[in-house]
Design a protein around this motif. Sequence first.
Motif, PDB file in Angstrom:
ATOM      1  N   SER A  23       0.757  -1.082   0.032  1.00 17.17           N
ATOM      2  CA  SER A  23      -0.006   0.194   0.131  1.00 17.17           C
ATOM      3  C   SER A  23       0.840   1.288   0.162  1.00 17.17           C
ATOM      4  N   ILE A  24       0.319   2.307  -0.558  1.00 12.52           N
ATOM      5  CA  ILE A  24       1.201   3.592  -0.845  1.00 12.52           C
ATOM      6  C   ILE A  24       0.560   4.627   0.249  1.00 12.52           C
ATOM      7  N   PRO A  25       1.263   5.212   0.951  1.00 16.56           N
ATOM      8  CA  PRO A  25       0.594   6.296   1.586  1.00 16.56           C
ATOM      9  C   PRO A  25      -0.145   7.275   1.026  1.00 16.56           C
ATOM     10  N   GLU A  26      -1.235   8.021   1.640  1.00 21.64           N
ATOM     11  CA  GLU A  26      -1.640   9.198   0.911  1.00 21.64           C
ATOM     12  C   GLU A  26      -0.568  10.180   0.253  1.00 21.64           C
ATOM     13  N   GLY A  27      -1.035  10.581  -0.798  1.00 27.51           N
ATOM     14  CA  GLY A  27       0.150  11.569  -1.525  1.00 27.51           C
ATOM     15  C   GLY A  27       1.052  10.809  -2.034  1.00 27.51           C
ATOM     16  N   GLY A  28       1.533   9.512  -1.895  1.00 24.03           N
ATOM     17  CA  GLY A  28       2.515   8.869  -2.452  1.00 24.03           C
ATOM     18  C   GLY A  28       2.544   8.656  -3.851  1.00 24.03           C
ATOM     19  N   GLN A  29       1.401   8.347  -4.283  1.00 22.65           N
ATOM     20  CA  GLN A  29       1.282   8.028  -5.695  1.00 22.65           C
ATOM     21  C   GLN A  29       1.465   9.377  -6.620  1.00 22.65           C
ATOM     22  N   ALA A  30       1.188  10.357  -6.132  1.00 20.76           N
ATOM     23  CA  ALA A  30       1.611  11.659  -6.885  1.00 20.76           C
ATOM     24  C   ALA A  30       3.085  11.834  -6.838  1.00 20.76           C
ATOM     25  N   THR A  31       3.638  11.762  -5.824  1.00 18.10           N
ATOM     26  CA  THR A  31       5.150  11.811  -5.462  1.00 18.10           C
ATOM     27  C   THR A  31       5.818  10.931  -6.394  1.00 18.10           C
ATOM     28  N   LEU A  32       5.565   9.640  -6.553  1.00 21.65           N
ATOM     29  CA  LEU A  32       6.219   8.780  -7.625  1.00 21.65           C
ATOM     30  C   LEU A  32       5.864   8.989  -9.005  1.00 21.65           C
ATOM     31  N   ALA A  33       4.840   9.599  -9.262  1.00 19.69           N
ATOM     32  CA  ALA A  33       4.443  10.298 -10.796  1.00 19.69           C
ATOM     33  C   ALA A  33       5.425  11.374 -11.021  1.00 19.69           C
ATOM     34  N   ALA A  34       5.571  12.381 -10.048  1.00 17.03           N
ATOM     35  CA  ALA A  34       6.632  13.495  -9.918  1.00 17.03           C
ATOM     36  C   ALA A  34       7.888  13.171 -10.186  1.00 17.03           C
ATOM     37  N   PHE A  35       8.460  11.864  -9.457  1.00 15.81           N
ATOM     38  CA  PHE A  35       9.633  11.323  -9.456  1.00 15.81           C
ATOM     39  C   PHE A  35      10.013  10.882 -10.824  1.00 15.81           C
ATOM     40  N   VAL A  36       9.163  10.154 -11.456  1.00 17.53           N
ATOM     41  CA  VAL A  36       9.122   9.463 -12.658  1.00 17.53           C
ATOM     42  C   VAL A  36       9.171  10.445 -13.776  1.00 17.53           C
ATOM     43  N   ASN A  37       8.374  11.592 -13.704  1.00 17.15           N
ATOM     44  CA  ASN A  37       8.426  12.633 -14.639  1.00 17.15           C
ATOM     45  C   ASN A  37       9.898  13.069 -14.759  1.00 17.15           C
ATOM     46  N   VAL A  90      13.989   4.513  -4.066  1.00 18.97           N
ATOM     47  CA  VAL A  90      12.969   5.789  -4.168  1.00 18.97           C
ATOM     48  C   VAL A  90      11.562   5.266  -3.908  1.00 18.97           C
ATOM     49  N   PRO A  91      11.073   4.226  -4.681  1.00 16.70           N
ATOM     50  CA  PRO A  91       9.667   3.594  -4.518  1.00 16.70           C
ATOM     51  C   PRO A  91       9.442   3.058  -3.223  1.00 16.70           C
ATOM     52  N   LEU A  92      10.692   2.263  -2.469  1.00 13.70           N
ATOM     53  CA  LEU A  92      10.685   1.790  -1.178  1.00 13.70           C
ATOM     54  C   LEU A  92      10.563   2.931  -0.251  1.00 13.70           C
ATOM     55  N   ALA A  93      11.292   4.279  -0.202  1.00 16.80           N
ATOM     56  CA  ALA A  93      11.170   5.191   0.565  1.00 16.80           C
ATOM     57  C   ALA A  93       9.631   6.018   0.694  1.00 16.80           C
ATOM     58  N   VAL A  94       9.037   6.003  -0.547  1.00 12.95           N
ATOM     59  CA  VAL A  94       7.978   6.809  -0.758  1.00 12.95           C
ATOM     60  C   VAL A  94       6.653   5.836  -0.012  1.00 12.95           C
ATOM     61  N   ALA A  95       6.963   4.466  -0.216  1.00 16.41           N
ATOM     62  CA  ALA A  95       5.681   3.584   0.046  1.00 16.41           C
ATOM     63  C   ALA A  95       6.145   3.421   1.840  1.00 16.41           C
ATOM     64  N   ARG A  96       7.349   3.475   2.152  1.00 15.88           N
ATOM     65  CA  ARG A  96       7.557   3.059   3.696  1.00 15.88           C
ATOM     66  C   ARG A  96       8.287   4.401   4.207  1.00 15.88           C
ATOM     67  N   PRO A  97       7.317   5.352   4.838  1.00 22.48           N
ATOM     68  CA  PRO A  97       8.149   6.657   5.515  1.00 22.48           C
ATOM     69  C   PRO A  97       8.671   6.312   6.842  1.00 22.48           C
ATOM     70  N   ASP A  98       8.710   4.937   7.310  1.00 24.90           N
ATOM     71  CA  ASP A  98       8.987   4.490   8.622  1.00 24.90           C
ATOM     72  C   ASP A  98      10.510   4.123   8.307  1.00 24.90           C
ATOM     73  N   VAL A  99      11.094   3.856   7.269  1.00 28.29           N
ATOM     74  CA  VAL A  99      12.305   3.438   6.712  1.00 28.29           C
ATOM     75  C   VAL A  99      13.267   4.376   6.152  1.00 28.29           C
ATOM     76  N   ARG A 100      14.526   4.243   6.387  1.00 29.19           N
ATOM     77  CA  ARG A 100      15.556   5.281   5.912  1.00 29.19           C
ATOM     78  C   ARG A 100      16.361   4.362   4.867  1.00 29.19           C
ATOM     79  N   VAL A 101      16.282   5.071   3.552  1.00 29.10           N
ATOM     80  CA  VAL A 101      17.089   4.209   2.547  1.00 29.10           C
ATOM     81  C   VAL A 101      18.294   5.242   2.037  1.00 29.10           C
ATOM     82  N   GLU A 102      19.375   4.526   2.051  1.00 29.80           N
ATOM     83  CA  GLU A 102      20.867   5.127   1.482  1.00 29.80           C
ATOM     84  C   GLU A 102      20.990   4.615   0.068  1.00 29.80           C
ATOM     85  N   LEU A 103      20.781   5.535  -0.815  1.00 29.13           N
ATOM     86  CA  LEU A 103      20.835   5.207  -2.323  1.00 29.13           C
ATOM     87  C   LEU A 103      22.269   5.216  -2.688  1.00 29.13           C
ATOM     88  N   LEU A 104      23.096   4.083  -2.728  1.00 33.59           N
ATOM     89  CA  LEU A 104      24.550   3.946  -3.071  1.00 33.59           C
ATOM     90  C   LEU A 104      24.754   3.865  -4.516  1.00 33.59           C
TER      91      LEU A 104
END
Length: 219
Positions: A23-37, A90-104
Motif C-alpha cells: 500500500s502507498i501512503p496518501e500523496g505517495g502516488q503523486a510523489t512517484l509520478a513526479a519522480f518518474v517525470n 526511491v519507491p521503497l522510501a515513498v511507500a515506507r516513510p518509517d524506513v531510511r534508505v541510502e541510495l548508493l
Amino acid sequence: MNDPVERAVAAAVAEADVRFGTSIPEGGQATLAAFVNELLRWNRSVNLTAISDPAQVGELHLLDSLAVVPHVPAGSLVADVGTGGGFPGVPLAVARPDVRVELLDRTEKKILFLKTTLARLGIDNAVPRHVRLEGKREREGLPLYDVAVSRAFAAPHEWLALARNYVRPGGLIVTMLGAERPDPVAWNAALDGDRLIADLSYQLPSGHQRGLLVVQRAG
C-alpha cells in the motif's frame, strides 16, 4: 487521467497492491509520478535508464521495485546498492516513510540527479551517497545496515558475498532477480551459514519473469 506518466504510475501502484500487498501512503502516488517525470526529463541528457516509455518505467522499474516493500522490517536502515536512477530505493522510501534508505551508486551524475530530485520533491527518508563498494565498509564511511538490496548489481552469489560486509548480524540481504535463477552450486556456497528465508518468483503483467531472494545473516 490523460497524462501517460500518471496512468503508468497508477497502474503500477494498483498492481503492487494486488500482487504484493504493497500500500502507498496518501500523496505517495503523486510523489512517484513526479519522480518518474523528473527521471524521464533528466534521462534526455543523463543516462539514467535505457527505458523511456512511461508504461515500461511503471512496470519494469516501479512495480518491480514495490515487490521489495513487504520484506523490509519496520524502522530499517536500508542500503540500495547500485541504485542507478533510484530503483528500488526511491519507491521503497515513498511507500515506507518509517524506513531510511541510502541510495548508493558509483556514478556521480546519477547521484546528482537523485540529490536534486529528492530535495525538490521533499523525499527526506532517501539519501543518495556517491560511493564505490569494495567490501571495506568503514573505509568507505558506511554504517552497518539492517537491510541491503541489489537489483542486477552483480551475480547473486557475488552480491551475497559482498553484501555480508555491510549488513548487521540478523539483518537481511535482498537479491532482486531477472528471468535467470542463480547457479545453485555457487549460491549455496555463498550462503556460508546464512539462512534463505524467502525465495519468490513472479511474473510482471507483460510476461517478464522476476524473483526475490531474501537471506538473513547469521548472528
